[in-house]
Design a protein around this motif. Structure first.
Motif, PDB file in Angstrom:
ATOM      1  N   LYS A 149     -68.469 -63.943  64.829  1.00 52.75           N
ATOM      2  CA  LYS A 149     -67.289 -63.944  65.705  1.00 52.75           C
ATOM      3  C   LYS A 149     -66.157 -64.729  65.048  1.00 52.75           C
ATOM      4  CE  LYS A 149     -65.873 -65.096  70.448  1.00 52.75           C
ATOM      5  NZ  LYS A 149     -64.779 -66.030  70.122  1.00 52.75           N
ATOM      6  N   LYS A 150     -66.497 -65.877  64.471  1.00 53.01           N
ATOM      7  CA  LYS A 150     -65.496 -66.704  63.794  1.00 53.01           C
ATOM      8  C   LYS A 150     -64.930 -65.982  62.578  1.00 53.01           C
ATOM      9  CE  LYS A 150     -64.825 -71.363  61.902  1.00 53.01           C
ATOM     10  NZ  LYS A 150     -65.475 -72.680  61.632  1.00 53.01           N
ATOM     11  N   ALA A 151     -65.805 -65.333  61.816  1.00 50.50           N
ATOM     12  CA  ALA A 151     -65.359 -64.613  60.618  1.00 50.50           C
ATOM     13  C   ALA A 151     -64.424 -63.465  60.984  1.00 50.50           C
ATOM     14  CB  ALA A 151     -66.564 -64.091  59.844  1.00 50.50           C
ATOM     15  N   ALA A 180     -74.191 -58.361  56.464  1.00 51.88           N
ATOM     16  CA  ALA A 180     -74.245 -58.201  55.008  1.00 51.88           C
ATOM     17  C   ALA A 180     -73.456 -56.981  54.554  1.00 51.88           C
ATOM     18  CB  ALA A 180     -75.698 -58.089  54.549  1.00 51.88           C
ATOM     19  N   SER A 181     -73.463 -55.944  55.388  1.00 50.89           N
ATOM     20  CA  SER A 181     -72.761 -54.713  55.034  1.00 50.89           C
ATOM     21  C   SER A 181     -71.248 -54.856  55.113  1.00 50.89           C
ATOM     22  CB  SER A 181     -73.214 -53.581  55.962  1.00 50.89           C
ATOM     23  OG  SER A 181     -72.562 -52.373  55.656  1.00 50.89           O
ATOM     24  N   THR A 182     -70.757 -55.766  55.975  1.00 54.69           N
ATOM     25  CA  THR A 182     -69.318 -55.791  56.259  1.00 54.69           C
ATOM     26  C   THR A 182     -68.559 -56.981  55.684  1.00 54.69           C
ATOM     27  OG1 THR A 182     -69.806 -56.806  58.422  1.00 54.69           O
ATOM     28  CG2 THR A 182     -69.523 -54.416  58.360  1.00 54.69           C
ATOM     29  N   ILE A 183     -69.231 -58.101  55.415  1.00 53.70           N
ATOM     30  CA  ILE A 183     -68.481 -59.240  54.878  1.00 53.70           C
ATOM     31  C   ILE A 183     -68.298 -59.094  53.374  1.00 53.70           C
ATOM     32  CG2 ILE A 183     -69.235 -60.797  56.708  1.00 53.70           C
ATOM     33  CD1 ILE A 183     -71.110 -62.130  54.668  1.00 53.70           C
ATOM     34  N   ASN A 184     -67.420 -59.909  52.836  1.00 50.54           N
ATOM     35  CA  ASN A 184     -67.026 -59.802  51.436  1.00 50.54           C
ATOM     36  C   ASN A 184     -68.032 -60.499  50.519  1.00 50.54           C
ATOM     37  OD1 ASN A 184     -65.481 -59.205  49.194  1.00 50.54           O
ATOM     38  ND2 ASN A 184     -64.155 -60.995  49.441  1.00 50.54           N
ATOM     39  N   ARG A 205     -80.510 -66.264  54.436  1.00 51.77           N
ATOM     40  CA  ARG A 205     -79.635 -65.880  53.324  1.00 51.77           C
ATOM     41  C   ARG A 205     -78.294 -65.357  53.834  1.00 51.77           C
ATOM     42  NH1 ARG A 205     -78.473 -67.798  48.711  1.00 51.77           N
ATOM     43  NH2 ARG A 205     -78.190 -66.312  47.015  1.00 51.77           N
ATOM     44  N   VAL A 206     -78.321 -64.553  54.894  1.00 45.65           N
ATOM     45  CA  VAL A 206     -77.072 -64.042  55.460  1.00 45.65           C
ATOM     46  C   VAL A 206     -76.256 -65.184  56.056  1.00 45.65           C
ATOM     47  CG1 VAL A 206     -76.071 -62.562  57.248  1.00 45.65           C
ATOM     48  CG2 VAL A 206     -77.948 -61.712  55.857  1.00 45.65           C
ATOM     49  N   THR A 207     -76.930 -66.163  56.653  1.00 45.94           N
ATOM     50  CA  THR A 207     -76.230 -67.341  57.177  1.00 45.94           C
ATOM     51  C   THR A 207     -75.501 -68.069  56.057  1.00 45.94           C
ATOM     52  OG1 THR A 207     -77.830 -67.620  58.977  1.00 45.94           O
ATOM     53  CG2 THR A 207     -76.507 -69.541  58.387  1.00 45.94           C
ATOM     54  N   TYR A 208     -76.153 -68.188  54.907  1.00 49.57           N
ATOM     55  CA  TYR A 208     -75.508 -68.821  53.750  1.00 49.57           C
ATOM     56  C   TYR A 208     -74.269 -68.026  53.332  1.00 49.57           C
ATOM     57  CZ  TYR A 208     -74.497 -69.766  48.852  1.00 49.57           C
ATOM     58  OH  TYR A 208     -73.841 -70.033  47.677  1.00 49.57           O
ATOM     59  N   PHE A 209     -74.403 -66.701  53.237  1.00 50.17           N
ATOM     60  CA  PHE A 209     -73.286 -65.867  52.788  1.00 50.17           C
ATOM     61  C   PHE A 209     -72.105 -65.928  53.755  1.00 50.17           C
ATOM     62  CE2 PHE A 209     -76.456 -63.070  50.333  1.00 50.17           C
ATOM     63  CZ  PHE A 209     -76.159 -63.697  49.133  1.00 50.17           C
ATOM     64  N   ILE A 210     -72.380 -65.885  55.058  1.00 52.59           N
ATOM     65  CA  ILE A 210     -71.258 -65.871  56.004  1.00 52.59           C
ATOM     66  C   ILE A 210     -70.599 -67.248  56.079  1.00 52.59           C
ATOM     67  CG2 ILE A 210     -72.570 -66.391  58.124  1.00 52.59           C
ATOM     68  CD1 ILE A 210     -70.767 -64.247  59.493  1.00 52.59           C
ATOM     69  N   ASN A 211     -71.380 -68.318  55.936  1.00 52.95           N
ATOM     70  CA  ASN A 211     -70.773 -69.654  55.874  1.00 52.95           C
ATOM     71  C   ASN A 211     -69.880 -69.787  54.645  1.00 52.95           C
ATOM     72  OD1 ASN A 211     -71.463 -71.392  58.115  1.00 52.95           O
ATOM     73  ND2 ASN A 211     -73.593 -71.241  57.467  1.00 52.95           N
ATOM     74  N   THR A 216     -64.347 -69.882  52.437  1.00 49.97           N
ATOM     75  CA  THR A 216     -63.329 -69.260  51.585  1.00 49.97           C
ATOM     76  C   THR A 216     -62.102 -68.880  52.399  1.00 49.97           C
ATOM     77  OG1 THR A 216     -65.037 -68.368  50.110  1.00 49.97           O
ATOM     78  CG2 THR A 216     -62.858 -67.347  49.997  1.00 49.97           C
ATOM     79  N   LEU A 217     -62.325 -68.309  53.582  1.00 46.75           N
ATOM     80  CA  LEU A 217     -61.217 -67.909  54.452  1.00 46.75           C
ATOM     81  C   LEU A 217     -60.422 -69.124  54.920  1.00 46.75           C
ATOM     82  CD1 LEU A 217     -63.117 -65.210  56.540  1.00 46.75           C
ATOM     83  CD2 LEU A 217     -61.197 -64.758  54.998  1.00 46.75           C
TER      84      LEU A 217
END
Length: 246
Positions: A149-151, A180-184, A205-211, A216-217
């Protein structure tokens, strides 16, 4: 790009998945179970594969290329974990290529490739996910929904529709795959998530990627803010100098 999500609990039970499938190599993306994804098919072998699959059961195996620049991938050029998918829609273009929509059904691993011509085929082992209620998984599931939601609120490339889709997802594995499919993240990282069969490990792992993406944002937003402040200050100083000259 994801164009939809449809989780049908009986879909995998209704569809018979053959032990051998035609294999569609794709570039620059990864297909996940339950997600509906648009693909452009242009290679002669791939066009023939789609045409013949439409005459049968519309079930194919999708594997991502390790190097997207290879025009005619060999067996070693493909990852060996992919997604069984059903062809939902095909639009034939004037140049002979096809725009297709596929929906992922389940993960699979290649046991062995059985032929290379007229297109790739392989014996496969489908991987079905059996989600058992778990306090840790449920906590990670809720946390991921909040992070996504934050992303979505921060990232211009993520639509509000994706947030609505995420809110309706009931299976933690589906949420991890959607994110995983939608974030950068890179294609290799998307493939890494596809290969994470253990649900807890995938969620971590997905939690790491979205954090990482949120950080970055946030940094990008701060840089933009500082740049705007600098421009505003320069413009004010210029205006004052012009006023003094007058």
């Amino acid at each position: 790009m994801v164009i939809g999500f449809r989780s049908d609990k009986t879909l995998k039970e209704r569809i018979y998945i053959p032990s051998e499938l035609p294999i569609l190599p794709i570039r620059g993306t990864v297909v996940y179970p339950d997600l509906i994804v648009p693909l452009i098919v242009g290679r002669e072998k791939s066009v023939r594969l789609i045409d013949e699959a439409l005459q049968r059961d519309k079930i194919i195996g999708v594997l991502t290329q390790k190097n997207p620049d290879i025009e005619d991938p060999d067996l070693d050029d493909l990852y060996t974990t992919g997604t069984v998918a059903t062809i939902m829609k095909v639009v034939k273009m004037v140049d002979g290529s096809q725009r297709i929509g596929v929906q992922g059904i389940t993960r699979f691993k290649v046991i062995e490739f059985t032929r290379k011509e007229p297109y790739l085929s392989a014996k496969i082992l489908p991987i079905f996910e059996d989600y058992q209620k778990d306090i840790e998984i449920d906590a990670m599931f809720i946390n991921l929904k909040n992070l996504y939601k934050k992303a979505v609120e921060m990232a211009p490339y993520l639509s509000q529709e994706l947030q609505q889709v995420a809110l309706k997802i009931e299976h933690p594995g589906n949420l991890a795959d959607l994110i995983a499919s939608t974030i950068n993240i890179s294609v290799a990282e998307k493939q890494e998530i596809l290969e994470k069969i253990d649900l807890k490990e995938r969620l971590k792992r997905v939690t790491y990627f979205i954090n990482r993406e949120i950080e970055t944002l946030e940094l990008s937003s701060k840089i933009q803010s500082h740049v705007r402040e600098g421009i505003d200050k320069t413009q004010r100083e210029y205006y004052l100098r012009e006023q003094l000259k007058a």
